[in-house]
Each structure stands twice: as structure tokens, then as C-alpha cells.
Design an enzyme around this catalytic site. Structure first.
Site, PDB file in Angstrom:
ATOM      1  CG  ASP A  65      -1.279 -11.923   2.030  1.00  0.00           C
ATOM      2  OD1 ASP A  65      -2.152 -11.095   1.416  1.00  0.00           O
ATOM      3  OD2 ASP A  65      -0.997 -13.200   1.957  1.00  0.00           O
ATOM      4  CB  SER A  66      -4.363  -9.150   6.436  1.00  0.00           C
ATOM      5  OG  SER A  66      -3.434  -8.191   6.888  1.00  0.00           O
ATOM      6  CG  PHE A 139     -10.306  -1.441   4.844  1.00  0.00           C
ATOM      7  CD1 PHE A 139      -9.638  -2.672   4.797  1.00  0.00           C
ATOM      8  CD2 PHE A 139      -9.701  -0.677   5.669  1.00  0.00           C
ATOM      9  CE1 PHE A 139      -8.446  -2.923   5.112  1.00  0.00           C
ATOM     10  CE2 PHE A 139      -8.365  -0.824   6.342  1.00  0.00           C
ATOM     11  CZ  PHE A 139      -7.829  -2.008   6.076  1.00  0.00           C
ATOM     12  CG  PHE A 141     -13.737 -10.209   5.567  1.00  0.00           C
ATOM     13  CD1 PHE A 141     -14.902 -10.513   4.844  1.00  0.00           C
ATOM     14  CD2 PHE A 141     -12.586 -10.452   5.051  1.00  0.00           C
ATOM     15  CE1 PHE A 141     -14.847 -11.652   3.920  1.00  0.00           C
ATOM     16  CE2 PHE A 141     -12.470 -11.324   3.795  1.00  0.00           C
ATOM     17  CZ  PHE A 141     -13.724 -11.933   3.288  1.00  0.00           C
TER      18      PHE A 141
END
Length: 184
Positions: A65-66, A139, A141
Site C-alpha cells: 500500500d503506497s 505509472f 503520480f
């Protein structure tokens, strides 16, 4: 050893393979949806997802999760980065920052690994938001994020350059080093 990476993004799987193949670990993509709770931290979101998946997935797996945290926006989009990207995209972030001098931001990645127990690994990269999108690689941002010490966005870098310094690359390196020590 086979290790499932729970993600819908094949690019993330390719990135992960580079860290685990030298250890003799085969990483494969597992496309399974899981609930992403509304929480204050990426760690909470990743932990909940891993524990939920542990009841439904056989064998060891990990998820990532980023989030992108923009200082002038008080950490927004943060834990909501995936949703924000799907709804307003990086153009929306640029619009929110129009006229803003403080462009400081950071990316953070949290990896939750489940092998019967939960293990958390994190990576962070500081930088700033560009004034316009640049580059065609990567991909999310990537076209608007310039890592500290560079004048190019992630999207202007080769995959190898980005992986060496990215938040996910740092978290994957920490995870791979831990796995190397604990597979013995």
C-alpha cells in the site's frame, strides 16, 4: 519458494521479481480484491488487508500500500492516493497546487508480508511536485514527482533508476534482506 504478490498491477510484480529472484524466490501475481479500509496510516490499511487475505489465501503472500503525501495539502492524498488518482489524477493534484510555492512531498510504501505471522516493511522517498507532468514511464503520480537530489520526475527515469531510489524499491529491499536472513 513461491511467493504471491497480491496486486492488480503487473508493473509492481516485475519490480518485485528483481529483488527476490536472486534469493531463489519466485514471485507471482495474485489478483484478489480485498477491502481497503479508511484509516489514518498506510500501515493500518496494509495490516487489515493482510489479515483479511490470510483467511482466504493459501501460502505466503505480500501486498503493498503506497501513498503520495503533499506537505502543502496537509499530507493529502496520503492513504487515499489510489482513489484520488482514479478520480482526479495527477492533473487534479497539480490544480490543487496552482500558485503554491511549497511543493514538498514524499512517497511512502508499506509492504505487509504474511507467512502465518504479519511482517511490515516500509520505504520512503522525499521530493517535490513538479509544476507540470513530465515523462512517459512509470505509472500513477510518477509524471509529477521529482525525487530529492534529481531534476527529473520518476516518469522520466528508466525503471532501473527509479527502482533504486523509489519508496517501493526501498521497502522491497528491506523485505528481501529480511527474507534472506529468515529463509536459512
Amino acid at each position: 519458494m513461491r511467493l504471491a504478490f497480491v496486486t492488480s498491477n503487473p508493473g509492481k510484480v516485475e519490480e518485485a521479481r528483481k529483488y527476490f529472484e536472486p534469493l531463489g524466490v519466485e514471485v507471482y501475481q495474485l489478483k484478489v480484491s480485498y477491502p481497503e479500509i479508511q484509516a489514518d496510516t498506510l500501515e493500518e490499511v496494509a495490516e487489515y488487508g493482510a489479515k483479511w487475505l490470510a483467511q482466504r489465501v493459501d501460502g505466503p503472500f505480500f501486498l503493498d500500500d503506497s501513498g503520495l503525501f503533499v506537505e502543502a495539502l496537509k499530507g493529502f492524498p496520503g492513504v487515499y492516493s489510489a482513489y484520488v488518482y482514479k478520480t482526479i489524477g495527477y492533473q487534479g493534484i497539480l490544480k490543487l497546487l496552482q500558485g503554491e510555492k511549497n511543493r514538498k512531498a514524499h512517497f511512502k510504501s508499506v509492504i505487509a508480508y504474511w507467512d502465518g505471522e504479519l511482517h511490515i516493511f516500509t520505504g520512503r522517498v522525499d521530493g517535490k511536485i513538479a509544476t507540470e507532468p513530465r515523462g512517459s514511464g512509470g505509472f500513477g503520480f510518477d509524471p509529477i514527482f521529482i525525487p530529492e537530489g534529481f531534476d527529473r520526475t520518476f516518469a522520466e527515469m528508466t525503471t532501473e533508476e527509479k527502482n533504486r531510489i523509489s519508496h517501493r524499491g526501498r521497502a522491497l529491499r528491506e523485505f528481501a534482506n529480511w527474507l534472506k536472513e529468515n529463509l536459512k
